[in-house]
Each structure stands twice: as C-alpha cells, then as structure tokens.
Scaffold this motif. Structure first.
Motif, short mmCIF file in Angstrom:
data_model
loop_
_atom_site.label_atom_id
_atom_site.label_comp_id
_atom_site.label_asym_id
_atom_site.label_seq_id
_atom_site.Cartn_x
_atom_site.Cartn_y
_atom_site.Cartn_z
N GLN A 43 0.75 -0.96 0.10
CA GLN A 43 0.48 0.03 -0.53
C GLN A 43 0.72 1.34 0.02
OE1 GLN A 43 -2.47 -0.45 3.30
NE2 GLN A 43 -4.36 -1.80 2.23
N TYR A 64 -7.79 0.52 -11.21
CA TYR A 64 -8.23 0.78 -10.21
C TYR A 64 -8.80 0.11 -8.96
CZ TYR A 64 -5.65 5.11 -12.14
OH TYR A 64 -4.91 6.61 -12.34
N SER A 65 -9.63 -0.09 -9.83
CA SER A 65 -10.84 -1.67 -9.04
C SER A 65 -10.14 -2.87 -9.07
CB SER A 65 -11.97 -1.49 -9.71
OG SER A 65 -11.55 -2.26 -11.23
N SER A 68 -8.16 -1.68 -5.76
CA SER A 68 -8.37 -1.62 -4.84
C SER A 68 -8.67 -2.39 -3.99
CB SER A 68 -9.68 -0.86 -4.50
OG SER A 68 -10.96 -1.16 -3.93
N HIS A 69 -9.46 -4.10 -4.97
CA HIS A 69 -9.54 -5.15 -4.42
C HIS A 69 -8.65 -5.82 -4.17
CE1 HIS A 69 -10.28 -10.24 -5.11
NE2 HIS A 69 -11.13 -9.48 -4.25
N LEU A 73 -8.62 -1.75 0.04
CA LEU A 73 -8.32 -0.25 0.48
C LEU A 73 -9.80 -0.02 -0.53
CD1 LEU A 73 -5.20 0.59 -1.65
CD2 LEU A 73 -6.38 0.94 1.20
N SER A 74 -10.49 0.94 -0.03
CA SER A 74 -12.12 1.47 -0.54
C SER A 74 -11.81 2.21 -1.99
CB SER A 74 -12.74 2.03 0.49
OG SER A 74 -12.58 3.46 0.37
N GLU A 75 -12.78 2.62 -2.80
CA GLU A 75 -13.01 3.06 -4.00
C GLU A 75 -12.58 4.10 -3.64
OE1 GLU A 75 -15.72 3.96 -7.15
OE2 GLU A 75 -15.98 2.89 -5.81
N GLN A 76 -13.37 4.87 -2.44
CA GLN A 76 -12.76 5.96 -1.96
C GLN A 76 -11.49 6.51 -1.47
OE1 GLN A 76 -15.24 7.54 0.94
NE2 GLN A 76 -14.08 9.88 1.82
N GLU A 77 -10.87 5.52 -0.75
CA GLU A 77 -9.04 5.87 -1.09
C GLU A 77 -8.67 6.11 -2.08
OE1 GLU A 77 -8.59 3.32 3.57
OE2 GLU A 77 -9.57 2.03 2.15
N VAL A 78 -8.46 4.68 -3.06
CA VAL A 78 -8.13 4.27 -4.17
C VAL A 78 -8.66 5.42 -5.06
CG1 VAL A 78 -8.09 3.39 -6.24
CG2 VAL A 78 -8.22 2.20 -4.20
N PHE A 89 -12.98 5.00 -11.89
CA PHE A 89 -12.74 3.95 -10.62
C PHE A 89 -12.34 2.70 -11.51
CE2 PHE A 89 -13.73 0.39 -7.84
CZ PHE A 89 -12.41 -0.20 -7.40
#
Length: 246
Positions: A43, A64-65, A68-69, A73-78, A89
């Motif tokens: 991270q 990016y998705s 995240s997975h 990490l959440s979508e907002q964090e990414v 995303f």
C-alpha cells in the motif's frame, strides 16, 4: 587443424566467454527482500508510485478497481490517493503524459512499468531506484550506475536527496568508473527511511507484475488438498477392487 574445426573452436569460445563478459559488466545489485504479503508495504508503494511515478509511467494492465480489491482499499481511498487524472474507478492506470511530448522531452516515451519486475527482477528495480546521481553533462542532469545514460531524472530525489559520484582512479585513456555514491545533499528521508521507500515501490511493482499472486496461492492450497483427498480415495478404491485378486 582444418578451417572447420578452427571455426568451431572460435564459436565455442565466444559462447562460453560471452556470458562471462556480460556478467562482469553487470553492476552489483542490492537485495530487495520484497514481500508481497506485507500489505502495508504494498500500500505504501502504491501511494509513492502514484504520487511520484505515475505522471510519466503507466500501468496499462492494471485497473484502479483491481488495485482496490487486491490491496484491501475502498473505492474512495483509491480514487482520492491514486487518481490525479480524473479517471473512472474501472479505468486502467494510464499516465497523463502524452507520448509525443514525452519523447520530445526525454528522447523517448517513458516505458510502461506493468511487467518491469518480471523483465528485470526486483533486485534490479530496487537498486535502480537507489542509484541515481547528479550528472550535469547529461541532458536530464542525472545518471544511474545500474542503468547508465538513462533518459530519466531521479523521480524520488526529494525523498532521497542528491547523490554525487566518486570515481575510481583510472589510467589515461580509460573511461572513468563510478566507485561509490555519496549523499551530498540530504533529502526529506534518512537513508534508512529511503531504503524502505525504494523497497515499498519495488514491492508494489512486484505485485503489479503478477496481480493474481494472492488468488493463485489461495486456490493453490485448495487444489493441493483436493489432490491429497483424491489420492487417498484412489488408494482405498484400488485396495477394494484388487483385494480378491491373487
């Protein structure tokens, strides 16, 4: 010795000596000791990459998705920490720098780094990040002991500081050889902290080079358990079918 035998001997010597000469020309590399299961390191490496490297280099095979997975990490964090181009995303991580402009500024477009670790190894990437030094005669003002005459400035110089080269004594007519690098201007991080930074970036790029590593290992465990269970069942069936045959 006839000409054919002599030619064969020369070819054999070339094949044997070629790898040796190439190995001697390869600079010594630092050991990266990356661990893709250290999620905190992955991270941190992602954050550093997108803040310092993604302006020039793409990760064209990564979405990016997916990051995240895999990184938890959440979508907002990414999208808050990694998206500086206003992308979606589900988009791929593509650099915002036009290839034509990059070629004009640096002599060639910066390469995509999706498979850099698989192509050159984690130790090479880690050593490369640590081996920039100031070189006023170079077009970009920097050089690198691992990849000499690279058309790339040091992207992490603010963190690492500025290194200058100390050259080994050389005979007249010989090319100067860099003996070591001295930190002439400290950066925002101590040398120990920058070692971790370079390792984190390398760890992230190691994950990017094989993003299915987590899924592969998880599925691989179940495959092994299945094979063990199937093997035991096969042994019991064999004994049952052949018990009356002498």
């Amino acid at each position: 010795m006839n000409k054919r035998m002599f030619s064969g001997l020369l070819l054999a010597l070339a094949l044997v000596s070629g790898p040796v000469l190439a190995q001697e020309a390869t600079p010594a590399l630092y050991e990266a000791h990356v661990n893709v299961h250290d999620m905190a390191s992955v991270q941190r490496g992602a954050r550093i990459f997108f803040n310092y490297c993604a302006g020039c280099h793409s990760l064209q095979y990564m979405r990016y998705s997916r990051i995240s997975h895999d990184l938890g990490l959440s979508e907002q964090e990414v999208m808050t920490n990694f998206d500086f181009n206003g992308v979606k995303f589900g988009d791929h991580a593509i650099s915002s720098m036009p290839a034509a402009d990059a070629a004009k500024w640096f002599g060639k477009a910066p390469p995509d780094l999706s498979l850099e670790v698989r192509a050159k190894g984690a130790d090479w990437v880690y050593s490369y990040l640590k081996s920039f030094y100031l070189a006023p005669t170079r077009p970009v003002g920097w050089n690198n002991t691992v990849f000499a005459n690279a058309s790339m400035p040091n992207p992490l110089w603010e963190l690492q500081g500025v290194q200058t080269a100390v050259y080994a004594p050389s005979a007249p007519g010989e090319d100067a050889r860099v003996e070591k690098l001295d930190l002439s201007q400290p950066g925002m991080e101590t040398p120990e902290q920058f070692d971790r930074t370079a390792r984190d970036v390398t760890t992230f790029l190691t994950y990017v080079a094989e993003p299915n590593v987590y899924e592969r290992e998880r599925v691989g465990l179940w495959v092994l358990l299945y094979l063990v269970a199937f093997s035991l069942l096969a042994v019991f069936l064999k004994r049952e079918y052949w018990k009356d045959i002498h």
